[in-house]
Each structure stands twice: as structure tokens, then as C-alpha cells.
Design an enzyme around this catalytic site. Structure first.
Site, PDB file in Angstrom:
ATOM      1  N   PRO A 190       0.840  -1.211   0.000  1.00  0.00           N
ATOM      2  CA  PRO A 190       0.000   0.000   0.000  1.00  0.00           C
ATOM      3  C   PRO A 190       0.872   1.257   0.000  1.00  0.00           C
ATOM      4  CG  PRO A 190       0.056  -0.999   2.185  1.00  0.00           C
ATOM      5  CD  PRO A 190       0.763  -1.951   1.269  1.00  0.00           C
TER       6      PRO A 190
ATOM      7  N   CYS B 275       0.299   5.489   0.136  1.00  0.00           N
ATOM      8  CA  CYS B 275      -0.484   6.724   0.172  1.00  0.00           C
ATOM      9  C   CYS B 275      -0.057   7.633  -0.970  1.00  0.00           C
ATOM     10  CB  CYS B 275      -0.223   7.473   1.475  1.00  0.00           C
ATOM     11  SG  CYS B 275      -1.075   6.785   2.868  1.00  0.00           S
TER      12      CYS B 275
ATOM     13  N   ALA C  89      -3.364   3.222   2.413  1.00  0.00           N
ATOM     14  CA  ALA C  89      -4.036   3.411   3.691  1.00  0.00           C
ATOM     15  C   ALA C  89      -5.295   4.242   3.457  1.00  0.00           C
ATOM     16  CB  ALA C  89      -3.103   4.119   4.667  1.00  0.00           C
TER      17      ALA C  89
ATOM     18  N   TYR D 129       0.578   3.983  13.584  1.00  0.00           N
ATOM     19  CA  TYR D 129      -0.792   4.481  13.488  1.00  0.00           C
ATOM     20  C   TYR D 129      -1.652   3.820  14.578  1.00  0.00           C
ATOM     21  CZ  TYR D 129       1.127   6.576   9.344  1.00  0.00           C
ATOM     22  OH  TYR D 129       1.926   7.320   8.512  1.00  0.00           O
TER      23      TYR D 129
ATOM     24  N   ARG E 285      -1.307  -5.896   8.479  1.00  0.00           N
ATOM     25  CA  ARG E 285       0.080  -5.439   8.326  1.00  0.00           C
ATOM     26  C   ARG E 285       0.556  -4.952   9.683  1.00  0.00           C
ATOM     27  NH1 ARG E 285       3.158  -1.146   4.342  1.00  0.00           N
ATOM     28  NH2 ARG E 285       4.458  -2.793   3.475  1.00  0.00           N
TER      29      ARG E 285
END
Ligand SMILES: Cc1cc2nc3c(=O)[nH]c(=O)nc-3n(C[C@H](O)[C@H](O)[C@H](O)COP(=O)(O)O)c2cc1C
Length: 359
Positions: free
Chosen positions: A16, A18, A50, A176, A224
Site C-alpha cells: 500500500p 499513500c 491506507a 498508526y 500489516r
């Protein structure tokens, strides 16, 4: 390899990434261009960046979201265009940025936007501890806050199914929100969501369960994780293994091992394959497929990681932005075959006679 109902053509996963190119959480034409060209790459799986389940769960004001009809429609539009021309399996990474939210896009001078700025908002976290000096102090999530986040992940999973994605990845890495609950550095709670490892894993596992229950049972939900904080006394590989085993018990279909991102004091040994030893440790402790990532750029390097059994898949981020036909070149270098779109079949170099398989 098969993961539940997904047939994966090879061992290359697109990580992934961003793009910071959304407007009010909605994908734009940039996402069609970006995901569109990666969809022709020949990789086994394309992971959408994300994707925030709540507006305040975005890293920046330009992140993709999936929290209302507009954001859902934008993803559906992008994916239906891609689907017309590529059958690559597509996963979406569902995310909440926690205390690392409300920042500038990375190509502009770095800054945190305070809640009273038109481009900012109040961030949330397990505890009211800022990410770094100068970063805004997040609000510690109370019971209602936890419920709101849980409901948002479940609602996004339902929306994700309607957009046509094949799999969901829960973002529990890189400092996060999920990772903030896991790490003792960012989680100082005294309720049942803080303290012992079992308590710190509780909220991420509840979120995983909420997604798993909301997404069709035949489609994979993976996670993840950061395999370590790279900080003494922080989240480490032993705790990662315990979390991976719990996730597996809860029906996790695969696990993707990254690292770091929780604290600016981290000391990351960023050399080729630097996170592969973390993947190898997890692989030895679980049955589900394991994905290795991080400075994997060479074809032989990637082949060796999979062939020696350190991981089941390798994921690429920067290398495939730089060279979006990386899987074609890998297939050519390793004497394998790759699926290319009919429109590009005539580009097959004469020296690689059987490189391309047809659509
Ligand atoms: C432009 C860019 C955007 C990224 N965005 C995300 C993201 O949305 N979610 C995530 O888990 N990791 C993200 N990452 C991290 C990558 O997925 C990957 O783990 C990291 O770049 C290491 O792999 P690499 O050496 O192949 O680039 C991003 C990396 C880059 C370069």
C-alpha cells in the site's frame, strides 16, 4: 498460491502506498492513473493505500477515505474502470492514523495542523501522548470513542465489499492507531486496553473481528504489522509473534511484516532486506502466509527470500513506483512467464520468446 478464494499468480505483492491526492477523502483521477498502471504490472496483488475509516483517521487532508457514500463512490468508480482492463486481485488497506494524523502532505515542508486550522483536526490515540516534541497532543479515546472507531472499521468493511475489492488489510503498523495500542511506548492506559500484552492487543483484535464479521466470509482479511519499534522497551518481535498467532486464531488470512514508525527515536537499520529476519521469525510461528517487505529491489534478492522460505510473498513499494513493470523484468531475468495485456503483447523483446502469457 491460493489465499482463500484468491488465486495469486506469483509471489509479488504491491504494498500500500499513500498518494496524498484525494479530495475530501475521495479518490481522484490520479488514483485511476496510479492504480491503473500498477494493475498492468503483472504482480499477484495490488494493495490500495491506507484508506481512512473516519475523517480524523487520515494522515493528511489529502488521504483517501471510506466513510460515506461519496468516498465509497469514488473508489467504486476507480475500481470499475480498472476492472474493465485488468483482473489483478485488489486489496484495500483500512486504516486510522491515530496520533499521527492532521499533517501536511510529504512533499511540502513538514508540519502538524492544529485542530483550529482549516486543514487540521483533533487527533485521537490510546493515551494523550504526542508522537514527538511539537506534535499536537491527541485525545485519549474513551469508551464512546473506541466504539466509534470500531463501528467505523466495520462500516468501511461493508463499503469495501461494495466497491468490489477482493481483500482487506488492517493497517496495524507504522505507529498508526492499531500500533499505538500495541506498543507500550504509546499505550499508557490503565483500563483493559492497556498494560499487559493481552490488554494492548485487545483493541486491535476487536477491530480485526469487526472487519472479519462485516466482510464476506470467503474473502481474505489480512493484517500489516510492525515487527519491532526499533526502540529498547518498545514493541518487539516476540510480541509481534504473539499478536500474529492471535490474529491467526481470529481468522487472519495472511500477515505482512513491516517495522518502525511509532517513535522518532527509532534506529532503523535500513539495508537491503532489513525486515526479512522479522518475517522469518513470524513465518516459523504461524501457518498463514507471510509477506516480507522493505528494500527488496533485486530479482535474485526477491527470489531468494521466497525460495529459502523466509516468506511466502515479497512486497514492493518504492521499487515498483520506480519501475512499474518490475514483475515483467523479474520474469524475464528468472526465465518465468508473466501476464501482459493484449495491447502490449507486441512489446515482448525478441530474446524472451515465451515471456508473455495472454489475457
Ligand atoms: C509513497 C509511499 C507511500 C506509502 N504509504 C503507505 C501506506 O499507505 N500504508 C502502509 O502500510 N505503508 C505505506 N508505505 C510503506 C510501504 O508500503 C513499504 O512498507 C515501505 O516503503 C518499504 O518498502 P520498499 O522498500 O519496497 O519501499 C508507503 C511508502 C511509500 C514510499
Amino acid at each position: 498460491m491460493r489465499i482463500m478464494n484468491l488465486n495469486l499468480r506469483n509471489r509479488i505483492v504491491i504494498a500500500p502506498m499513500c498518494q496524498y491526492s484525494a479530495v475530501d477523502g475521495c479518490m481522484t483521477d490520479w488514483h485511476l492513473i496510479h492504480l491503473g498502471h500498477l494493475a498492468l504490472s503483472g504482480a499477484a496483488l495490488l494493495t490500495i493505500e491506507a484508506t481512512a475509516v473516519l475523517p480524523e483517521g487520515r494522515i493528511s487532508y489529502a488521504d483517501v477515505g471510506l466513510w460515506n457514500d461519496e468516498t465509497e463512490a469514488a473508489i467504486t468508480r476507480t475500481l470499475s474502470s480498472i476492472r474493465r482492463w485488468s483482473d489483478i486481485p485488489i486489496a484495500i488497506q483500512l486504516a486510522h492514523a491515530g496520533r499521527k494524523a492532521s499533517t501536511e502532505v510529504p512533499w511540502k515542508p513538514p508540519r502538524w495542523y492544529p485542530p483550529d486550522d482549516p486543514l487540521g483536526w483533533q487527533s485521537v490515540a490510546p493515551s494523550a501522548i504526542p508522537f514527538s516534541e511539537g506534535a499536537p497532543t491527541p485525545t485519549a479515546l474513551d469508551r464512546d470513542g473506541l466504539r466509534r472507531v470500531r463501528d467505523a472499521f466495520a462500516a468501511a468493511a461493508i463499503r469495501a465489499e461494495r466497491t468490489g475489492v477482493d481483500a482487506i488489510q488492517l493497517h496495524s503498523a507504522h505507529g498508526y492507531l492499531m500500533h499505538e495500542f500495541l506498543s507500550p511506548i504509546s499505550n499508557h492506559r490503565t483500563d483493559e486496553y492497556g498494560g499487559s500484552l493481552e490488554n494492548r492487543m485487545r483493541f486491535p483484535l476487536e477491530i480485526f473481528d469487526a472487519i472479519r464479521a462485516a466482510f464476506p466470509a470467503h474473502k481474505p482479511v489480512s493484517a500489516r504489522v510492525s515487527g519491532t519499534d526499533w526502540i529498547e522497551g518498545g514493541w518487539d518481535i516476540e510480541q509481534t509473534i504473539a499478536f500474529a498467532q492471535k490474529l491467526e486464531e481470529h481468522g487472519c488470512a495472511a500477515i505482512h511484516i513491516s517495522s518502525g514508525g511509532l517513535h522518532p527515536a527509532q534506529k532503523v537499520p535500513a539495508v537491503p532486506s532489513y525486515q526479512v529476519p522479522l518475517a522469518r521469525r513470524v513465518k516459523a510461528a504461524v501457518r498463514m502466509p507471510v509477506v516480507a517487505v522493505g528494500l527488496i529491489t533485486g530479482f535474485e534478492q526477491a527470489e531468494a527470500i521466497v525460495a529459502t522460505g523466509d516468506a511466502d510473498f515479497i512486497a514492493l513499494a518504492r521499487a515498483i513506483l520506480y519501475n512499474p513493470r518490475w514483475p515483467w523484468h523479474a520474469a524475464a531475468a528468472l526465465g518465468a512467464h508473466v501476464k501482459a495485456p493484449n495491447q502490449y503483447l507486441r512489446s515482448q523483446p525478441v530474446r524472451f520468446k515465451d515471456l508473455f502469457t495472454m489475457e
